[in-house]
Design an enzyme around this catalytic site. Structure first.
Site, PDB file in Angstrom:
ATOM      1  N   SER A 150       0.691  -1.093   0.001  1.00 24.77           N
ATOM      2  CA  SER A 150       0.002   0.090  -0.068  1.00 24.77           C
ATOM      3  C   SER A 150       0.759   1.288  -0.042  1.00 24.77           C
ATOM      4  O   SER A 150       2.110   1.200   0.519  1.00 24.77           O
ATOM      5  CB  SER A 150      -0.841  -0.233   1.218  1.00 24.77           C
ATOM      6  OG  SER A 150      -1.274   1.189   1.326  1.00 24.77           O
ATOM      7  N   TYR A 169      -1.796  -0.949  10.199  1.00 25.33           N
ATOM      8  CA  TYR A 169      -1.701  -1.191   8.798  1.00 25.33           C
ATOM      9  C   TYR A 169      -0.183  -0.688   7.858  1.00 25.33           C
ATOM     10  O   TYR A 169       0.391  -1.555   7.337  1.00 25.33           O
ATOM     11  CB  TYR A 169      -3.126  -0.454   8.157  1.00 25.33           C
ATOM     12  CG  TYR A 169      -3.219  -0.677   6.787  1.00 25.33           C
ATOM     13  CD1 TYR A 169      -3.870  -1.880   6.273  1.00 25.33           C
ATOM     14  CD2 TYR A 169      -2.787   0.337   5.821  1.00 25.33           C
ATOM     15  CE1 TYR A 169      -4.269  -1.836   4.764  1.00 25.33           C
ATOM     16  CE2 TYR A 169      -3.151  -0.052   4.374  1.00 25.33           C
ATOM     17  CZ  TYR A 169      -3.847  -0.975   4.196  1.00 25.33           C
ATOM     18  OH  TYR A 169      -4.111  -1.588   2.466  1.00 25.33           O
ATOM     19  N   ALA A 203       2.501  -0.586   9.331  1.00 22.37           N
ATOM     20  CA  ALA A 203       3.626  -1.330   9.920  1.00 22.37           C
ATOM     21  C   ALA A 203       3.546  -2.628   9.165  1.00 22.37           C
ATOM     22  O   ALA A 203       4.681  -3.046   8.551  1.00 22.37           O
ATOM     23  CB  ALA A 203       3.499  -1.684  11.305  1.00 22.37           C
ATOM     24  N   LYS A 230       2.167  -3.297   6.042  1.00 19.66           N
ATOM     25  CA  LYS A 230       2.372  -3.207   4.382  1.00 19.66           C
ATOM     26  C   LYS A 230       3.956  -2.401   4.253  1.00 19.66           C
ATOM     27  O   LYS A 230       4.391  -2.994   3.403  1.00 19.66           O
ATOM     28  CB  LYS A 230       1.366  -1.771   4.075  1.00 19.66           C
ATOM     29  CG  LYS A 230       0.016  -2.298   4.170  1.00 19.66           C
ATOM     30  CD  LYS A 230      -0.410  -3.675   3.204  1.00 19.66           C
ATOM     31  CE  LYS A 230      -1.748  -3.790   2.848  1.00 19.66           C
ATOM     32  NZ  LYS A 230      -1.929  -4.808   2.035  1.00 19.66           N
ATOM     33  N   ILE A 283      -8.030   3.152  -3.853  1.00 20.98           N
ATOM     34  CA  ILE A 283      -8.869   2.334  -4.941  1.00 20.98           C
ATOM     35  C   ILE A 283     -10.145   2.212  -4.384  1.00 20.98           C
ATOM     36  O   ILE A 283     -10.427   2.000  -3.355  1.00 20.98           O
ATOM     37  CB  ILE A 283      -7.986   1.157  -4.985  1.00 20.98           C
ATOM     38  CG1 ILE A 283      -6.372   1.313  -5.104  1.00 20.98           C
ATOM     39  CG2 ILE A 283      -8.555   0.106  -6.202  1.00 20.98           C
ATOM     40  CD1 ILE A 283      -6.059   2.137  -6.583  1.00 20.98           C
TER      41      ILE A 283
END
Length: 243
Positions: free
Chosen positions: A138, A151, A153, A155, A184
């Site tokens: 991401s 999240y 950490a 990714k 997205i």
């Protein structure tokens, strides 16, 4: 003829927005695809009648069963040339108030599961003469986000693991790259309030959210023989958000 003709692909998270789009694009390019799901949905069921598509259930929080389930899926497929890790969850919490169990859950689902699936395809890929792994990270593995410590950490960890594994396996003809989408149009972004949506759109130079098909097409390229000299890289697809 497609650029993935005859290639055997495992897509983790095929019931999600990006994973489902990857399944469709890979099939359109001639691949034989087996996609994992945690919960079957109508969109995934719609492509189940394609003779080149099969599914298997996988719980990414059940680490003891990931590799055994993956092994069975690869055996059913008759080998594997491509792995796409497209599953992921987000549980926003401000750091000072974060629930440690939820924090661990995001790390397990988004990062540790990728380690297990990558580990599970290496030997079968070597037997096939090599292959390509595409890990969906991401833009928030590169930049920070409020309430997204777990999240971000996870990714960011995917990007680091992708680089390390790519260096390790390059001479063995296994290429490993990461894709880092921004905002997205998926079920995750559909949960945004209108205020949040407008705020994020104002930060994106292209003034729109990306389409899952755009991400899937990038994954197809990285999985194909069109990218045979590319490994260990992270490709940001975010409409200019991180620029």
């Amino acid at each position: 003829m497609g650029i993935l003709d005859g290639k055997k692909a495992i897509i983790i998270g095929a019931s999600g927005g990006i994973g489902l789009a990857c399944a469709k694009e890979f099939l359109a390019e001639g691949a034989i695809v087996s996609g994992s799901y945690r919960n079957m949905n109508d969109s995934l069921a719609q492509i189940e009648d394609n003779e080149n598509f099969s599914t298997f259930q996988l719980d990414l929080n059940n680490q003891e069963n990931i590799q055994s389930t993956l092994k069975a899926a690869i055996n059913n497929l008759g080998g594997v040339n491509i792995l796409v890790n497209a599953a992921g969850i987000s549980k926003p919490e401000l750091l000072h108030a974060a629930n440690i169990a939820e924090w661990h859950n995001v790390i397990e689902s988004n990062l540790i599961s990728v380690f297990y699936t990558m580990q599970g395809v290496i030997i079968p890929m070597l037997k096939s003469g090599g292959g390509s792994i595409v890990n969906v990270s991401s833009v928030f593995g590169i930049k920070g986000g409020v309430g997204q410590s777990s999240y971000c950490a996870a990714k960011a960890g995917i990007i680091g693991m992708t680089k390390a594994a790519a260096v390790e396996l390059a001479a063995k003809k296994i290429r490993i790259n990461a894709v880092a989408p921004g905002f997205i149009g998926t079920a995750m972004t559909a949960k945004f309030s209108e205020k949040q949506r407008q705020q994020y759109l104002s930060e994106i130079p292209m003034k729109r959210f990306g389409d899952v098909k755009e991400v899937a097409e990038l994954c197809v390229f990285l999985a194909s023989d069109k990218s045979t000299y590319i490994t260990g890289q992270t490709f940001v697809i975010d409409g200019g958000l991180s620029a």
